[in-house]
Scaffold this motif. Structure first.
Motif, short mmCIF file in Angstrom:
data_model
loop_
_atom_site.label_atom_id
_atom_site.label_comp_id
_atom_site.label_asym_id
_atom_site.label_seq_id
_atom_site.Cartn_x
_atom_site.Cartn_y
_atom_site.Cartn_z
N PRO A 21 1.18 6.16 2.25
CA PRO A 21 2.14 5.36 1.49
C PRO A 21 3.13 6.23 0.71
O PRO A 21 2.77 7.25 0.14
CB PRO A 21 1.25 4.56 0.53
N GLU A 22 4.37 5.79 0.71
CA GLU A 22 5.40 6.44 -0.11
C GLU A 22 5.20 6.06 -1.57
O GLU A 22 5.40 6.87 -2.46
CB GLU A 22 6.78 6.02 0.38
N PHE A 23 4.84 4.82 -1.81
CA PHE A 23 4.38 4.37 -3.12
C PHE A 23 3.57 3.10 -2.92
O PHE A 23 3.68 2.42 -1.90
CB PHE A 23 5.53 4.16 -4.12
N TYR A 24 2.73 2.79 -3.91
CA TYR A 24 1.92 1.57 -3.83
C TYR A 24 1.53 1.14 -5.23
O TYR A 24 1.64 1.91 -6.20
CB TYR A 24 0.66 1.79 -2.98
N GLY A 25 1.08 -0.11 -5.35
CA GLY A 25 0.70 -0.61 -6.67
C GLY A 25 0.35 -2.08 -6.64
O GLY A 25 0.09 -2.67 -5.59
N GLY A 26 0.36 -2.68 -7.83
CA GLY A 26 0.01 -4.08 -7.94
C GLY A 26 0.65 -4.72 -9.16
O GLY A 26 0.99 -4.04 -10.14
N LEU A 27 0.81 -6.04 -9.11
CA LEU A 27 1.39 -6.82 -10.20
C LEU A 27 0.52 -8.04 -10.42
O LEU A 27 0.28 -8.81 -9.48
CB LEU A 27 2.82 -7.24 -9.86
N GLY A 28 0.03 -8.22 -11.64
CA GLY A 28 -0.84 -9.35 -11.95
C GLY A 28 -0.37 -10.11 -13.16
O GLY A 28 0.24 -9.55 -14.08
N LEU A 82 -2.95 -14.50 -10.90
CA LEU A 82 -2.29 -14.16 -9.64
C LEU A 82 -2.13 -12.65 -9.59
O LEU A 82 -1.71 -12.03 -10.57
CB LEU A 82 -0.90 -14.82 -9.52
N PHE A 83 -2.42 -12.09 -8.43
CA PHE A 83 -2.29 -10.64 -8.28
C PHE A 83 -1.64 -10.33 -6.94
O PHE A 83 -2.11 -10.76 -5.89
CB PHE A 83 -3.65 -9.94 -8.37
N PHE A 84 -0.53 -9.57 -7.00
CA PHE A 84 0.20 -9.13 -5.82
C PHE A 84 -0.03 -7.63 -5.61
O PHE A 84 0.03 -6.85 -6.57
CB PHE A 84 1.70 -9.39 -5.97
N GLN A 85 -0.26 -7.25 -4.38
CA GLN A 85 -0.37 -5.85 -4.00
C GLN A 85 0.83 -5.48 -3.15
O GLN A 85 1.29 -6.28 -2.34
CB GLN A 85 -1.67 -5.61 -3.21
N PHE A 86 1.34 -4.25 -3.32
CA PHE A 86 2.49 -3.84 -2.52
C PHE A 86 2.34 -2.38 -2.09
O PHE A 86 1.68 -1.58 -2.77
CB PHE A 86 3.80 -4.05 -3.29
N LYS A 87 2.97 -2.06 -0.97
CA LYS A 87 3.01 -0.69 -0.48
C LYS A 87 4.31 -0.45 0.26
O LYS A 87 4.82 -1.34 0.95
CB LYS A 87 1.85 -0.41 0.49
N LYS A 88 4.83 0.75 0.09
CA LYS A 88 5.96 1.23 0.87
C LYS A 88 5.42 2.29 1.80
O LYS A 88 4.97 3.36 1.35
CB LYS A 88 7.04 1.80 -0.06
N GLN A 89 5.43 2.03 3.13
CA GLN A 89 4.78 2.93 4.06
C GLN A 89 5.31 2.73 5.48
O GLN A 89 6.04 1.77 5.76
CB GLN A 89 3.27 2.69 4.05
N SER A 123 5.90 -1.61 5.31
CA SER A 123 5.84 -1.98 3.90
C SER A 123 5.50 -3.46 3.76
O SER A 123 5.80 -4.27 4.65
CB SER A 123 7.18 -1.69 3.23
N PHE A 124 4.87 -3.80 2.66
CA PHE A 124 4.48 -5.20 2.49
C PHE A 124 4.29 -5.54 1.02
O PHE A 124 4.08 -4.66 0.18
CB PHE A 124 3.18 -5.50 3.25
N ILE A 125 4.35 -6.83 0.75
CA ILE A 125 3.93 -7.41 -0.52
C ILE A 125 2.91 -8.48 -0.17
O ILE A 125 3.21 -9.42 0.57
CB ILE A 125 5.11 -8.03 -1.30
#
Length: 1004
Positions: A848-855, A867-874, A939-941
């Motif tokens: 991954p170029e970057f990754y993380g989460g938003l809750g 609610l929790f979102f996960q994301f990655k740039k890859q 990449s995804f959310i």
């Protein structure tokens, strides 16, 4: 005179005794039995609140319903304290009923105590990097494995689920890949006991389903976990020495609390489905490209030849108008998981206990009755002596797992099976072999696979306070993990025209076990010298791990009914028979200096001894230094209404690694699995080399932690640099030596750098409505910094200086030649040939170029929503990596339909080929699968988790605490990736399922 003296003496003695007893008498008269109820600001009872008489230091703990009772006197002061709440004092005046309402302390909540392994530390005072996930977050996720609950929630921790099959494994790396030939698995510690996270499964047995990756962590029920801490930097991990090179994961299970006996029950039902299907070619499209491929190969005339009927039935004998969506047929089912857990806990101030048990059963989305079952029981007991000098805690965890699955993962067939393939069954219910023209996929249901695991974890901790400042402690642990798995391949699972009997059937069995014990005596001393607090820890570790692995294959049975009886086989071949022991010893120490609660110095060191190295190389020294400055405690900021917390910290240290396997420095041999004149043969697998030593990982970190507006906003940022050197690499040897490789230390250096951001806010906090948010981001970077003479080594076509270890060398695709219809590639050395050695010069990093989460957490009265979102740039391999040409006897993604057909075409897919007989067509397809065209944005959310919980009012629940909840996992993914799952990025393995859970939680 004598009598007078005696009388006076008696009077004087009586007066003295009376004067001494009068205060006691008066005090006894004034003693009262104080009682009351302790609640929070919402009126909910608080259990475990410590109530103490300030003058006598005597205290009690509130019961489950918030009630308490304590003996005190008029004028005494009662102190009420609990973690996460503002300390409150009440002076007793008149009456015996004292009810107290405690307010939440936001600052205190953000400075909770963290588990750092051998010691605990307040969050505000830590000098190292420790990430945490609490039970509340874990319980909101309908998952089987603790690592699944961590996905996306922790900065610097990248976790990928390898399969959607129940009981499957996970890949985890903490701050990147450190070692060229080593894995990324961290050290797992469960309640102070090291726990092997590596699978005991054998790829020789499990191929097709779990790929030899049955996670041992499945034995730990996420609902039993109180919290998980991840140690990342040198300051936090150096005390574990070589075992902490890839980070440390500390799993702490729930324990009993003092108070009224509490019975808790949780029941849930989960349904799961594959969230995304690929768009494949329909029947007419498939038949078009298949016929075209045969013609392109020069065999068009055979399409009219009856002999071709059996060679290519999909073009000749099968129904040309039939269509089956094999994704729906083979992986489109609904998995169901039912789970129940019951626990009993409680105790007194001196003794607390917890006993729990759970059972779950989960089916699959595949056809058939495959399922995964787990039963487990856990207990914990803690006892303190009356003087609180002696403490003993005992915990046990025993689990049984039974995984019954088809031998083959149907996913790859769902994507490749021809759309006009015959029906699965005849009208009478028998398998349809269509005159032996195809391999019925459901025949694999006869090829049984089963994996049974038993896991036992036991831990005992003893501590005794020799003085108020000196404590002697010892930790004892034992783990036992046993697995037996098998796969059966009966003759009836093959086409009838092969005329096979039971003599061609096979039975493969894997029997493995892992035992480990550990003893860790420790001495902890603390002292306060004015404004300076000193804490010193000394300890040692004695650990031994034994592992056995036996893999056998039996063939030649007289009947399929005897397949499970090894003695009924004609031949039994031993493919693996390993017994290994690992011995580990260490001494460690920590010195922590805290001056005025704002200047903190932490020194840790460890000397490790490992049996994995030869004489003279067995010991290594590791250590770290951590510094922290709480600048918010300086006079300039103490009364600031804006900045409520500020800390600057940094660390530097060295950890090592012996993660190379056992006995690698010795000459080793293995059973080949074949007989030579009736005698099992041995082959050499390792050459003697006692000269290699410890790998080294130097870790540097600088971090800034800030709190604003009474910590309603918390921002933590960290920059790290890890440099791993003295790499242990299996150096390839020439085949003439009789060995594949020689383990040696290379002067190669791998660097991981990164930026981590953790942002938490309390947006709204009122009596009825609350809203808080969390956000984490990791920007990692990995590269090979140094590898002397790399260009002349065996790794020249795999690694490149300046590129990441996760980068893969690829051909550079130039598209399709409009004249020939074949893929073209960059010829870097201009020699007229395309070769892996000279022309794989394009590198793509798949990390991954970057990754993380938003809750976000919102609550209104008794209703809460998370609610929790996960994301990655890859980037990841796309469908071209699985197959870059159409025309074969298998279906393909619709994108491959856009192929070259005539000279001058500029389509992105090369010409169709059915038999790969056109010159260069097969080679070009193989090159394209390993080219940059086979890599695309992934990449995804992902909406990883949604949890809606309703706390039923006690007026409706008859006094019970009752919660109803609805949870969703992996509900949807926003991505441009044209594949089943952008994170897993596989076209052969079942992707992670979308799951919805309905549950009920009761507390009595």
């Amino acid at each position: 005179m004598k009598n007078n003296y005696t009388t006076k003496g008696r009077s004087l003695l009586f007066s003295m005794v009376f004067s001494c007893l009068l205060p006691l008498f008066t005090h006894a008269v004034q003693e009262l039995q104080i009682h009351g109820l302790i609640t929070d600001t919402s009126g909910h009872p608080l259990a475990g609140v410590h109530v103490m008489v300030e003058a006598t230091k005597k205290g009690v703990v509130s019961n489950f319903d918030g009630s308490y009772s304590i003996t005190a006197s008029t004028g005494d002061t009662l102190v009420f304290s609990a973690l996460g709440f503002v300390r409150q004092t009440v002076t007793i005046k008149n009456g015996t009923a004292v009810n107290v309402q405690l307010e939440e302390d936001i600052t205190q909540l953000d400075t909770v105590t963290l588990n750092a392994g051998y010691y605990t530390v307040k969050d505000r005072e830590r000098t190292g990097s420790i990430a945490k996930i609490a039970a509340k977050t874990i319980e909101q996720q309908p998952v089987n494995n603790p690592m699944a609950a961590m996905q996306g929630h922790l900065a610097g921790v990248n976790i990928v689920q390898t399969t959607g099959v129940p009981g499957g494994g996970y890949q985890i790396d903490i701050r990147g890949k450190n070692f060229i030939n080593g894995g990324t698995d961290p050290l797992f510690i469960v309640d102070g006991v090291p726990y092997g996270g590596q699978s005991l499964e054998s790829t020789l047995v499990s191929s097709g389903i779990n790929r030899g990756n049955v996670s041992p962590l499945n034995a730990i029920d996420p609902l039993d976990i109180e919290r998980i801490e991840v140690l990342k930097d040198a300051d936090a991990t150096a005390i574990y020495g070589s075992r902490g090179a890839n980070g440390v994961v500390l799993i702490t299970t729930k324990k009993g609390r003092a108070g009224k006996t509490k019975v808790s029950a949780s029941l849930s039902t989960t349904i799961g489905q594959v969230p995304r299907f690929m768009e494949l070619m329909n029947t007419q499209q498939y038949l078009e490209v298949a016929r075209e491929g045969v013609v392109n190969d020069g065999f068009g005339a055979f399409l009219e030849n009856p002999a071709f009927d059996f060679i290519w039935p999909s073009l000749k004998t099968w129904d040309q108008n039939r269509y089956t969506d094999w994704q729906k047929e083979l992986i489109g089912g609904t998995a169901c998981r039912n789970k129940v857990q019951v626990s009993v806990s409680g105790g007194t101030v001196q003794t607390q206990f917890l006993v729990s048990g759970n059972y779950q059963k989960e089916t699959t989305v595949f056809p058939g009755d495959g399922n995964y079952q787990r039963m487990s029981g856990r207990s914990h007991l803690t006892h303190h002596s009356k003087d609180e000098r002696f403490t003993i805690s005992l915990s046990t965890n025993y689990s049984i797992e039974d995984n019954k699955l088809p031998r083959q993962d149907f996913t790859v067939l769902a994507y490749r099976l021809q759309p006009n393939a015959p029906a699965l069954y005849h009208e009478n219910g028998d398998l349809n072999w269509e005159d032996s023209t195809w391999d019925n996929p459901l025949a694999s249901l006869e090829q049984k696979y089963r994996a049974q695991s038993n896991t036992f974890i036991a831990q005992m901790n003893l501590s005794y306070s020799l003085t108020n400042n000196l404590e002697l402690r010892s930790n004892f642990g034992y783990t036992n993990n046993q697995m037996e798995s098998y796969r059966v391949f009966p003759s009836k699972a093959r086409r009838p025209n092969l005329n096979l009997d039971a003599s061609s059937s096979s039975f493969d069995i894997n029997t493995s076990s892992r035992d480990s014990w550990i003893i860790e005596p420790q001495l902890n001393w603390k002292q306060q010298y004015g404004a300076l607090a000193i804490n010193v820890l000394l300890g040692s570790t004695f650990q031994k791990q034994s592992e056995q692995n036996l893999v056998q294959t039996a063939r030649g049975f007289s009947s399929n009914s005897l397949l499970f009886n090894l003695s009924a086989a004609r031949t039994i071949e031993v493919f693996r028979d390993n017994n290994s022991d690992y011995n580990y010893q260490a001494v460690f120490g920590r010195v922590n200096l805290n001056y005025r609660d704002k200047y903190i110095l932490n020194l840790t060191g460890r000397r490790d001894g490992s049996s994995r190295f030869g004489p003279g190389k067995q010991f290594g020294n590791f250590g770290a230094v951590g510094l922290a400055w709480l600048f918010s405690e300086e006079g300039l900021f103490q009364n600031s209404a804006f900045l409520s917390f500020g800390k600057l910290r940094g660390s530097y240290g060295i950890t090592g690694s012996d993660n190379i396997g056992d006995y690698r420095f010795l000459s080793t041999y293995s059973i080949t699995g074949f007989d030579y004149n009736g005698v099992s043969a041995l082959e050499p697998t390792g050459v003697f080399n006692p000269n290699f030593g410890w790998e080294s990982n130097k870790k540097l970190e600088v971090a800034l932690e800030l709190g604003f507006f009474n910590d309603a906003i918390r921002l933590n940022t960290a920059w790290y640099q890890n440099r791993s050197s003295n790499q242990l690499i299996g150096m390839p040897l020439a085949g003439t030596t009789g060995f594949n490789s020689l383990v040696a230390n290379f002067d190669a250096t791998v660097e991981n750098t990164g930026l981590e951001i953790d942002f938490r806010t309390t947006n709204i906090q009122s009596k009825h409505f609350n809203w808080s948010s969390t956000f984490n981001l990791t920007v990692p970077k990995n590269k090979l910094v140094r590898f002397p003479d790399l260009e002349n080594s065996a790794f020249a076509n795999r690694y490149r200086i300046g590129e990441a270890l996760t980068s893969v060398p690829l051909y550079q695709s130039l598209g399709v030649d409009p004249d020939t219809g074949l893929y073209q590639f960059e010829d870097y050395n201009n020699d007229g040939n395309i070769s892996a050695l000279d022309d794989k010069q394009w590198f793509e990093d798949l990390a991954p170029e970057f990754y993380g989460g938003l809750g976000n957490t919102l609550s209104y009265k008794n209703l809460s929503l998370d609610l929790f979102f996960q994301f990655k740039k890859q980037k990841a391999f796309n469908y071209l990596n699985a197959g870059a040409m159409v025309g074969f006897r298998q279906n393909a993604p619709i994108q491959l339909f856009d192929r070259w057909q005539n000279p001058g075409d500029s389509n992105p897919i090369q010409r169709a080929s059915g038999l790969a007989r056109y010159p260069g067509v097969s080679e070009a397809e193989g090159f394209q699968r390993e080219s940059n065209a086979a890599v695309s944005d992934a990449s995804f959310i992902r909406l990883r988790n949604v949890s809606l919980t309703y706390k039923v009012p006690k007026s409706l629940s008859k006094g019970f605490d009752m919660n109803l909840y609805l949870q969703g996992q992996n509900l949807f993914v926003i991505t441009n990736y044209e594949g089943p799952d952008p994170e897993q990025a596989s076209f052969e393995i079942l992707p992670p399922l979308r799951q919805v859970t309905l549950g009920l939680q009761l507390n009595f």
